[in-house]
Every structure is written in C-alpha cells, then in structure tokens.
Design an enzyme around this catalytic site. Structure first.
Site, mmCIF file in Angstrom:
data_model
loop_
_atom_site.group_PDB
_atom_site.id
_atom_site.type_symbol
_atom_site.label_atom_id
_atom_site.label_comp_id
_atom_site.label_asym_id
_atom_site.label_seq_id
_atom_site.Cartn_x
_atom_site.Cartn_y
_atom_site.Cartn_z
ATOM 1 N N SER A 8 0.785 -1.245 -0.004
ATOM 2 C CA SER A 8 0.317 0.002 0.090
ATOM 3 C C SER A 8 0.967 1.229 0.040
ATOM 4 C CB SER A 8 -0.917 -0.213 1.225
ATOM 5 O OG SER A 8 -1.361 1.219 1.485
ATOM 6 N N HIS A 31 -1.334 -1.637 -4.105
ATOM 7 C CA HIS A 31 -2.608 -1.462 -3.515
ATOM 8 C C HIS A 31 -2.775 0.081 -3.088
ATOM 9 C CE1 HIS A 31 -5.671 -2.485 -0.355
ATOM 10 N NE2 HIS A 31 -5.258 -1.700 0.277
ATOM 11 N N ASP A 33 -5.294 2.962 -1.784
ATOM 12 C CA ASP A 33 -6.647 3.291 -0.712
ATOM 13 C C ASP A 33 -7.186 4.522 -1.100
ATOM 14 O OD1 ASP A 33 -5.960 0.986 1.310
ATOM 15 O OD2 ASP A 33 -4.015 1.910 1.277
ATOM 16 N N MET A 35 -9.905 6.945 0.306
ATOM 17 C CA MET A 35 -10.732 7.352 1.441
ATOM 18 C C MET A 35 -11.535 8.943 1.185
ATOM 19 S SD MET A 35 -8.283 6.299 4.241
ATOM 20 C CE MET A 35 -7.067 5.029 4.328
ATOM 21 N N HIS A 64 -8.444 -0.274 -3.354
ATOM 22 C CA HIS A 64 -9.274 -0.416 -2.132
ATOM 23 C C HIS A 64 -10.216 0.895 -1.785
ATOM 24 C CE1 HIS A 64 -9.256 -1.299 2.462
ATOM 25 N NE2 HIS A 64 -10.596 -1.255 2.153
ATOM 26 N N MET A 66 -12.553 2.894 0.131
ATOM 27 C CA MET A 66 -13.077 2.990 1.494
ATOM 28 C C MET A 66 -13.929 4.402 1.491
ATOM 29 S SD MET A 66 -9.706 2.043 3.648
ATOM 30 C CE MET A 66 -8.787 2.227 2.127
ATOM 31 N N MET A 135 -10.008 -6.807 6.761
ATOM 32 C CA MET A 135 -9.328 -5.790 7.500
ATOM 33 C C MET A 135 -8.697 -6.326 8.706
ATOM 34 S SD MET A 135 -9.150 -3.177 5.503
ATOM 35 C CE MET A 135 -8.369 -1.929 6.441
ATOM 36 N N ASP A 173 -5.308 -6.931 5.269
ATOM 37 C CA ASP A 173 -4.759 -5.265 5.167
ATOM 38 C C ASP A 173 -4.667 -4.725 6.487
ATOM 39 O OD1 ASP A 173 -4.446 -2.729 4.430
ATOM 40 O OD2 ASP A 173 -6.225 -2.618 3.309
HETATM 41 C C1 DX5 Z 1 -5.783 1.356 6.125
HETATM 42 C C2 DX5 Z 1 -5.451 0.821 4.765
HETATM 43 C C3 DX5 Z 1 -4.215 0.107 4.448
HETATM 44 C C4 DX5 Z 1 -2.937 0.718 5.014
HETATM 45 C C5 DX5 Z 1 -2.324 -0.425 5.660
HETATM 46 O O1 DX5 Z 1 -7.210 1.777 6.005
HETATM 47 O O2 DX5 Z 1 -6.591 -0.161 4.039
HETATM 48 O O3 DX5 Z 1 -4.290 -0.291 3.226
HETATM 49 O O4 DX5 Z 1 -2.336 1.400 3.948
HETATM 50 O O5 DX5 Z 1 -1.062 0.123 6.226
HETATM 51 P P1 DX5 Z 1 -0.285 -0.657 7.140
HETATM 52 O O6 DX5 Z 1 0.255 -1.771 6.491
HETATM 53 O O7 DX5 Z 1 0.826 0.498 7.840
HETATM 54 O O8 DX5 Z 1 -1.175 -1.300 8.394
HETATM 55 ZN ZN ZN Z 2 -6.020 -0.889 2.062
#
Ligand code: DX5
Ligand code: ZN
Length: 220
Positions: A8, A31, A33, A35, A64, A66, A135, A173
């Site tokens: 990620s 990956h 993210d 948000m 991903h 969110m 998660m 994740d």
């Molecule tokens: C959190 C994300 C993850 C995040 C994970 O909501 O979905 O993908 O980047 O980061 P680490 O590996 O640092 O927990």
């Molecule tokens: Zn993620």
C-alpha cells in the site's frame, strides 16, 4: 496456493507516486487506498489521481475503496484500468450487481469486511467475487497495530472458499509485517497488503521480497 504481495502506498510520498511504485518492482499489485472522509475518518485521493498513475506504471493496480457510495463510484475505477476493485460490503446496497459490473468491465471484483463485520452473512456472495479482503485494523490509517483476533475470520473465509471450489483470493490489510505475516498465512490468507512495513523501510523492495519468502515457507 499462490502468494501475492500488494504493498500500500498510503505511507509513501504521495506527491511522487509514480516513483514510489517504481521502488517496489517485486510486488504483484500496488494497493491504492481511496478514502472519502465519510466512510472512514480520513481523506486520500480519488479517480483523477488513479487515472494519472495508470499512465505512469504498468504494475497492476489493487484499488481499495473506503468510500460511502461504493455502488456509484467503483465502476469508474475499473474503467480507469484497475485490475482489481475492492468495495466495502458495509458501503454497497447492491453488491451482486456491483460485482457483476466490475467483472464485465474486466476487473477482478472484491469485497472488504471491516473488523466488526462477519463473513458468514455474505457467504452467498463468494461466487460473484475474485477476492475477499479481511481488514486487520480499523480502516482509515496506516501504521496501526495488527488485530490478531481477525485470524478466525480469515480461517472461516478460507474454509468457505475451499468449500466453493473456486479460486477466490483471501487478502489481509492492516499491520501486516514480517512479524505478523506468518499468522495470516497459517490462517489461510494468500494476498498481503503491507503499507508502513514496506514504505518506512530504506529498501522497500527488499521488504516485499522478505514478506513473500516468509509467506511461501508457511503456505499450505
Ligand atoms: C488502512 C488501509 C491500509 C493501510 C495499511 O485503512 O486500508 O491499506 O495502508 O497500512 P499498514 O500496513 O501500515 O497497516
Ligand atoms: Zn487498504
């Protein structure tokens, strides 16, 4: 069982994304993210950034989402060239329709579950999916502590996938590192997001390789 490492970029230099992706050539997918400060209490980037990144890298993209209105926005990311698009089941009103739309656009369709969301009520959806994301932190931020108590849900998901007899990837994740990946593999995960473990290292690609080696040794 194949093993995939999907780093990620959440904790990478977001102003230099293309270069950051180039630092992890051993990754299987990158990956991303997305948000919206509504589904999760954080805001990252959206479609224009993903479309721009597509032009700068040939690495497959593992998106991903969110965001609150997954049904409305997810298909655009498939159209933008993401190989995999993950929506949160908590944010979709019509998951079967959405998964079919994503697949018809040429993407892998994936469903994510927050820590409080069980897998069993959604077992019927598995034939429509290419991946389930469990998660292992509350979604929203990188660098949080791994939730060991999600391992039974990973194991249950693997059991349901086995019973189905189709290849559905099981991704974890949150808090995945060289210290926690073995537990995830033993529970039945085969696809691993790692954010801070990779990008806080001096040599991110060496961590990707180390994670893969550890996972392969424990895969069954
Ligand atoms: C959190 C994300 C993850 C995040 C994970 O909501 O979905 O993908 O980047 O980061 P680490 O590996 O640092 O927990
Ligand atoms: Zn993620």
């Amino acid at each position: 069982m194949g093993i995939r490492i999907t780093p990620s970029i959440l904790n990478a230099d977001l102003a230099d994304l293309a270069a950051e992706v180039a630092r992890i050539p051993s990754a299987d997918l990158v990956h991303l993210d997305v948000m919206d400060n509504s589904f999760v209490p954080n805001l990252t980037f959206g479609l224009p950034v993903v479309e721009s990144l597509r032009r700068h890298t040939s690495m497959p993209m593992d998106l991903h989402l969110m965001i609150a209105d997954a049904d409305r926005w997810a298909p655009s990311y498939a159209e933008a060239g993401c190989e995999s698009v993950t929506f949160h089941i908590e944010a979709s009103d019509e998951p079967v329709k959405l998964a079919r739309t994503l697949r018809s656009l040429g993407a892998r369709a994936a469903m994510a579950l927050k820590p409080a969301t069980p897998i069993d009520p959604y077992a019927d959806l598995l034939p429509e999916l290419d991946m389930v994301l469990i998660m292992t932190v509350e979604p929203g931020f990188g660098g949080q502590a791994f939730m060991d108590d999600m391992m039974p849900k990973v194991a249950r998901t693997r059991e349901l996938v086995r019973a189905l007899g189709k290849e559905v990837w099981v991704q974890v994740d949150g808090g995945v590192s060289e210290a926690t990946i073995e537990r995830c593999v033993e529970a039945g995960a085969d696809t691993f997001v790692a954010g801070s473990a990779v990008y806080r290292a001096d040599q991110p690609d060496a961590v990707v390789q180390a994670l893969r080696e550890r996972a392969v040794v424990h895969a069954h």
